[in-house]
Design a protein around this motif. Sequence first.
Motif, PDB file in Angstrom:
ATOM      1  N   ALA A 512       0.778  -1.226   0.016  1.00  0.00           N
ATOM      2  CA  ALA A 512       0.059   0.098   0.090  1.00  0.00           C
ATOM      3  C   ALA A 512       0.812   1.386  -0.195  1.00  0.00           C
ATOM      4  O   ALA A 512       1.831   1.365   0.693  1.00  0.00           O
ATOM      5  N   TYR A 684      -5.369  -0.132   4.849  1.00  0.00           N
ATOM      6  CA  TYR A 684      -6.137  -0.466   3.802  1.00  0.00           C
ATOM      7  C   TYR A 684      -5.624  -0.439   2.659  1.00  0.00           C
ATOM      8  O   TYR A 684      -4.455   0.270   2.286  1.00  0.00           O
ATOM      9  N   ALA A 685      -6.137  -1.115   1.444  1.00  0.00           N
ATOM     10  CA  ALA A 685      -5.298  -1.064   0.230  1.00  0.00           C
ATOM     11  C   ALA A 685      -6.419  -1.555  -0.832  1.00  0.00           C
ATOM     12  O   ALA A 685      -7.791  -1.670  -0.405  1.00  0.00           O
ATOM     13  N   THR A 686      -6.351  -0.933  -1.904  1.00  0.00           N
ATOM     14  CA  THR A 686      -7.236  -1.244  -3.143  1.00  0.00           C
ATOM     15  C   THR A 686      -6.662  -2.492  -4.041  1.00  0.00           C
ATOM     16  O   THR A 686      -5.538  -2.174  -4.517  1.00  0.00           O
ATOM     17  N   LYS A 688      -8.063  -4.657  -7.592  1.00  0.00           N
ATOM     18  CA  LYS A 688      -9.005  -5.115  -8.451  1.00  0.00           C
ATOM     19  C   LYS A 688     -10.465  -4.140  -8.085  1.00  0.00           C
ATOM     20  O   LYS A 688     -11.570  -4.852  -8.310  1.00  0.00           O
ATOM     21  N   GLY A 689     -10.377  -3.127  -7.727  1.00  0.00           N
ATOM     22  CA  GLY A 689     -11.674  -2.168  -7.454  1.00  0.00           C
ATOM     23  C   GLY A 689     -12.137  -2.476  -6.231  1.00  0.00           C
ATOM     24  O   GLY A 689     -13.283  -1.707  -5.713  1.00  0.00           O
ATOM     25  N   LYS A 690     -11.670  -3.247  -5.273  1.00  0.00           N
ATOM     26  CA  LYS A 690     -12.122  -3.489  -3.983  1.00  0.00           C
ATOM     27  C   LYS A 690     -11.139  -2.784  -2.986  1.00  0.00           C
ATOM     28  O   LYS A 690      -9.793  -2.872  -3.179  1.00  0.00           O
ATOM     29  N   ARG A 691     -11.860  -2.560  -1.762  1.00  0.00           N
ATOM     30  CA  ARG A 691     -10.804  -2.082  -0.686  1.00  0.00           C
ATOM     31  C   ARG A 691     -10.827  -3.230   0.194  1.00  0.00           C
ATOM     32  O   ARG A 691     -11.715  -3.920   0.490  1.00  0.00           O
ATOM     33  N   ASP A 709     -15.208   4.074   7.310  1.00  0.00           N
ATOM     34  CA  ASP A 709     -14.419   5.214   6.445  1.00  0.00           C
ATOM     35  C   ASP A 709     -14.610   6.587   6.768  1.00  0.00           C
ATOM     36  O   ASP A 709     -15.396   6.739   7.871  1.00  0.00           O
ATOM     37  N   THR A 741     -12.897  -7.056   3.325  1.00  0.00           N
ATOM     38  CA  THR A 741     -13.233  -6.142   2.089  1.00  0.00           C
ATOM     39  C   THR A 741     -14.305  -5.201   2.455  1.00  0.00           C
ATOM     40  O   THR A 741     -15.312  -5.733   3.341  1.00  0.00           O
TER      41      THR A 741
END
Length: 742
Positions: A512, A684-686, A688-691, A709, A741
């Motif tokens: 991240a 947290y990270a992203t 493929k479009g998911k967090r 969030d 997620t």
Amino acid sequence: MVAVFPLVAIILFSSMRPARAEVPDVSWPVKTHPTETALNGEIKTLEALIRKIDARKLDSSYARSALVLARDFIVYARDDEKNGRPGRAAYARSYLDESLGAAISDARALLANPRLNRPVPRPALRNISIRDGAFLAGGEQVMFGGVGHFSQVRADIPKFPDYGFNLIQIEIGPSSVVTGPGSNDIRTDSIDNNVIKTLDRAAQNGVMVNLLLSPHYFPDWALKMYPELKKCGKGFIQYCVSDPDARRVLRRYLQVLIPKVKDKPALQSYTLANEPLFMEQNDETLRRFRLALSEKYGDVSALNRAWRKKYASFESVKISEDFLNLNSAARLDWVTFHNKIGTEFFYWMKSVIRTMDKRTPVHIKFMDNMFDHFEAMWGIDRESLEKITEISGNDSSIGYPGSGGYALNHRQNAAFFDFLKSMQPGKPVQNSENHIIRDDAPDFYPASYIRAALMLQYLHGMGASTIWVWERSDGFQLGNNILSRPNCAGAAARATLDARRLAPFITALSNAPSGMYIYYSQTSRTLQRDFSEKWDSAYEQALYQGEAVRFLTDKMLESGPDPKRVKLLLVPEYAYTSDALYGKLIEFIRRGGKVVAIGDVFRFNEKALKRKASEWDALGCGESRGETDNCVYKMKSLSSEKMPAREEAARNLHSMVLKYAAPAPGLKVTDASGRHVLGVEYRYATIKGKRVAYVFNALDKDVALKIGDHRDAWKITADMIDGKPVPAKLKLQPLGLVMFTY
């Protein structure tokens, strides 16, 4: 405050079979007293359930792990009983009763509800490559986890796939191969019997092998033939590594070994050395040091001014440990020069290997005491060596129980991995001697600790691990290890399966991006005796801010860091920096860089001369009134403060992190009243479009948390590790870890 681990390599000769010594019996918690017959009945029940799971093409990995553990430890309990350790035997049987019952329950639940299936990827372990900080097998990401390092690990290779392990470490050294100075003084039986057979057996069972090349096993005949070699040495490596005679012996060893192993499909990597330290103070090193001083200072009068000495010439310079500890300028010059010896040695060693093997990755089993003041003397420049290796290798420890309000001592380990990720973010970390249990400790280690210790390392960038030590022995350093503790062996196996199953998400979290950096000053580390204490105080504040921690080194500062990338720079209470680096830091601030200064920083230059702080004060960095235009926060020294004061400082810092460093939308984790919590680690990270996120309670007490969030809009999945719900109002026990997620 977390304890800083000592120079274990000098004390623990952990790659050598130790002398036998008695380890006393233990008193660990016993809940039930099942008979061996009853346990065998549970084993048969679980075997039948696994056959049904496999018939329905569901994944039985976790059930198989519990099964192989039970089969092994029934025998081990019998052995403990026979050998006068009834406490250890009773605990093993009690735990197996519990773990078999849980595995049977989980297996039945899976058969009743196939949506509970948690498949563990098992790519063919060949064609290993490295990309974006991760290992790939045939293009599919893979996490490596396993054990080392002696005879038992070789014997148990066929069992490891069922445990969940896919990596082991073994070793060999030049004394087993090069038996004399003549061209025919070579033996290959140790290579053939101990290395080749292990590699072949591993390949047959889907396990990979990290081969430790152990140059510290240097032949006695060579030390007798070349007595000059014994004028150097520190820790394991007790000879002059720069000496041509030593290099000839090592080259002959590698030229015999590498061609025989390089094409073996189970070969995962080479470890170039075990826990290396160097002390090269022979005549040739002194000659080269004098030459380096001459090139730096030009004439001896300049050297005398810097060192405050009265040398008649450069040839008058002598070195001693006492002198180097007392004279700051001399110490810094020596460390800068001496570090290049270790770097050059490993560069040479790799270059020899590459003439025969162009492909297999290499790494070095560094210890994690890079934050120790005295270890700065011993010839290891991790930043330079990281550029040589394809993998960020190490030998690192985590301690239990913790101290200072924490359930475990893990900050040194986490900081070391964060440092390695800062140096080379594209390389995975490999802990090839993972010390998660103290040698011979009679203490009880809960499974929750083992799980947390391993998962935290993976979340901080580890892509491969071999745990010290998989051996049934009562010898010194081998007693009461992980193979004496079924709960710990089972937890390590489950954590490895979890890491393999969740590999893409874990890698996304460890990679991240972050705008928060800690300055790592080699000048202060070399000259400041309380460097470890000051660094640790700053890292404690940074670790629990909800952002990945990255390090800014002297070399990075020299190149002029971009304030758009280094958004917030924490400067610990370092006493020393060079005049040139001090100027670079002020230049960074003038270009818009934001700094959090902790305590009274940089009071002295590299010659230990007191610095006038007027320019620093003019930027607002010397004031204590909080936020200014440049130095956004001046934090008082925290190294001697109690937890409440550190908590208050962490909340103040958190507002700065949110303002300057945190990318949006960030993850928000607070206590029940909405306040930031020191001791709760989250990221947290992203992907493929998911967090994806994780939350970990490092404290030695329960914490009630609110998770959201910064817009408080939530839809949280179940815990990706255990499958249990993760409520927005969450109570985490000590060592509690959730990953989800949203």
